[in-house]
Design a protein around this motif. Structure first.
Motif, PDB file in Angstrom:
ATOM      1  N   UNK A  22       0.788  -1.235   0.000  1.00  0.00           N
ATOM      2  CA  UNK A  22       0.000   0.000   0.000  1.00  0.00           C
ATOM      3  C   UNK A  22       0.817   1.281   0.000  1.00  0.00           C
ATOM      4  N   UNK A  23       2.132   1.184   0.218  1.00  0.00           N
ATOM      5  CA  UNK A  23       2.909   2.436   0.118  1.00  0.00           C
ATOM      6  C   UNK A  23       3.255   2.766  -1.335  1.00  0.00           C
ATOM      7  N   UNK A  24       2.989   1.843  -2.248  1.00  0.00           N
ATOM      8  CA  UNK A  24       3.068   2.168  -3.679  1.00  0.00           C
ATOM      9  C   UNK A  24       1.650   2.476  -4.156  1.00  0.00           C
ATOM     10  N   UNK A  25       1.357   3.748  -4.352  1.00  0.00           N
ATOM     11  CA  UNK A  25       0.030   4.156  -4.831  1.00  0.00           C
ATOM     12  C   UNK A  25       0.135   4.404  -6.332  1.00  0.00           C
ATOM     13  N   UNK A  95       7.599  -2.788  -8.719  1.00  0.00           N
ATOM     14  CA  UNK A  95       6.690  -1.893  -7.993  1.00  0.00           C
ATOM     15  C   UNK A  95       5.673  -2.788  -7.276  1.00  0.00           C
ATOM     16  N   UNK A  96       5.133  -2.340  -6.162  1.00  0.00           N
ATOM     17  CA  UNK A  96       4.431  -3.213  -5.236  1.00  0.00           C
ATOM     18  C   UNK A  96       3.090  -3.800  -5.638  1.00  0.00           C
ATOM     19  N   UNK A  97       3.039  -4.456  -6.775  1.00  0.00           N
ATOM     20  CA  UNK A  97       1.878  -5.258  -7.194  1.00  0.00           C
ATOM     21  C   UNK A  97       2.412  -6.571  -7.743  1.00  0.00           C
ATOM     22  N   UNK A  98       1.867  -7.672  -7.232  1.00  0.00           N
ATOM     23  CA  UNK A  98       2.348  -9.000  -7.618  1.00  0.00           C
ATOM     24  C   UNK A  98       1.154  -9.914  -7.881  1.00  0.00           C
ATOM     25  N   UNK A 145       5.529   6.970  -4.502  1.00  0.00           N
ATOM     26  CA  UNK A 145       6.202   6.234  -3.435  1.00  0.00           C
ATOM     27  C   UNK A 145       5.832   6.881  -2.102  1.00  0.00           C
ATOM     28  N   UNK A 146       4.781   6.358  -1.484  1.00  0.00           N
ATOM     29  CA  UNK A 146       4.296   6.965  -0.242  1.00  0.00           C
ATOM     30  C   UNK A 146       5.122   6.557   0.969  1.00  0.00           C
ATOM     31  N   UNK A 147       6.173   5.772   0.740  1.00  0.00           N
ATOM     32  CA  UNK A 147       7.143   5.516   1.794  1.00  0.00           C
ATOM     33  C   UNK A 147       8.076   6.702   1.982  1.00  0.00           C
TER      34      UNK A 147
END
Ligand code: G1P
Length: 181
Positions: A22-25, A95-98, A145-147
């Motif tokens: 969720x920190x990758x929007x 990027x944070x989707x798998x 990148x919401x991190x």
């Protein structure tokens, strides 16, 4: 991340499943995961979202080693988590989707600690790469990148500007802070 995913194994059972960090929007007309699900119909295997990042940023990401490209699909022969500066096989970052095969749970079960002393999802994907189709999808959309504080701030602005009931007021507020105002 690898351990966190492994903890969800009883919820998943024996089906392919998606992981969203969720920190990758991602702001996109068609949601990134939907783009991936459509592409997955032709590939199966393990799939990640990917985008190019600055070469000096690759050490913050999982990185693909590409073996071929078809349109927006990048086939990967291997993936490496947070490669040391100057050693990345490409600048295609995960990027944070798998979308992952359930077989990854057996791999995670025995996965040694990797980068940062953590059990890494990327290492488990890499361990499967010789026997499982492994792809990155160059998705359409803007990733935040919401991190990072600045990424979180920019995401709020971008998503607010997408909303008709907020757009005008947000523009006024931004204008009032601009250097030339
Ligand atoms: C995680 C993953 C990494 C991926 C990144 C995307 O790293 O381990 O492979 O590239 O998310 O945001 P983290 O940002 O949690 O260090």
């Amino acid at each position: 991340l690898g351990h966190a995913v492994w903890c969800a194994r009883h919820l998943i059972g024996d089906e392919p499943f998606a992981v969203l960090l969720p920190d990758d929007l991602i702001l996109a007309g068609t949601p990134c995961l939907k783009q991936m699900i459509d592409a997955y119909a032709t590939t199966g295997g393990n799939m990640v979202a990917t985008m190019e990042v600055a070469p000096e940023a690759t050490s913050s990401y999982g990185v693909l080693s590409p073996s071929g490209e078809t349109g927006k699909l990048v086939a990967a022969s291997s993936v490496v988590e947070k490669p040391k500066a100057g050693t990345a096989p490409s600048n295609l970052a995960i990027i944070g989707r798998y979308i992952l095969e359930p077989g990854i749970f057996d791999v995670l079960e025995n996965q040694e600690k990797g980068a940062g002393g953590e059990i890494q999802l990327t290492d488990a994907i890499n361990a499967m790469a010789s026997s499982t189709p492994t792809h990155g999808l160059r998705f359409d959309g803007q990733r935040f990148d919401c991190g990072q504080q600045i990424g979180f701030i920019e995401a709020n602005i971008a998503f607010a500007l997408e909303r008709p009931e907020l757009r005008e007021r947000v523009r006024e507020i931004l204008g009032s802070y601009s250097k030339n105002a």
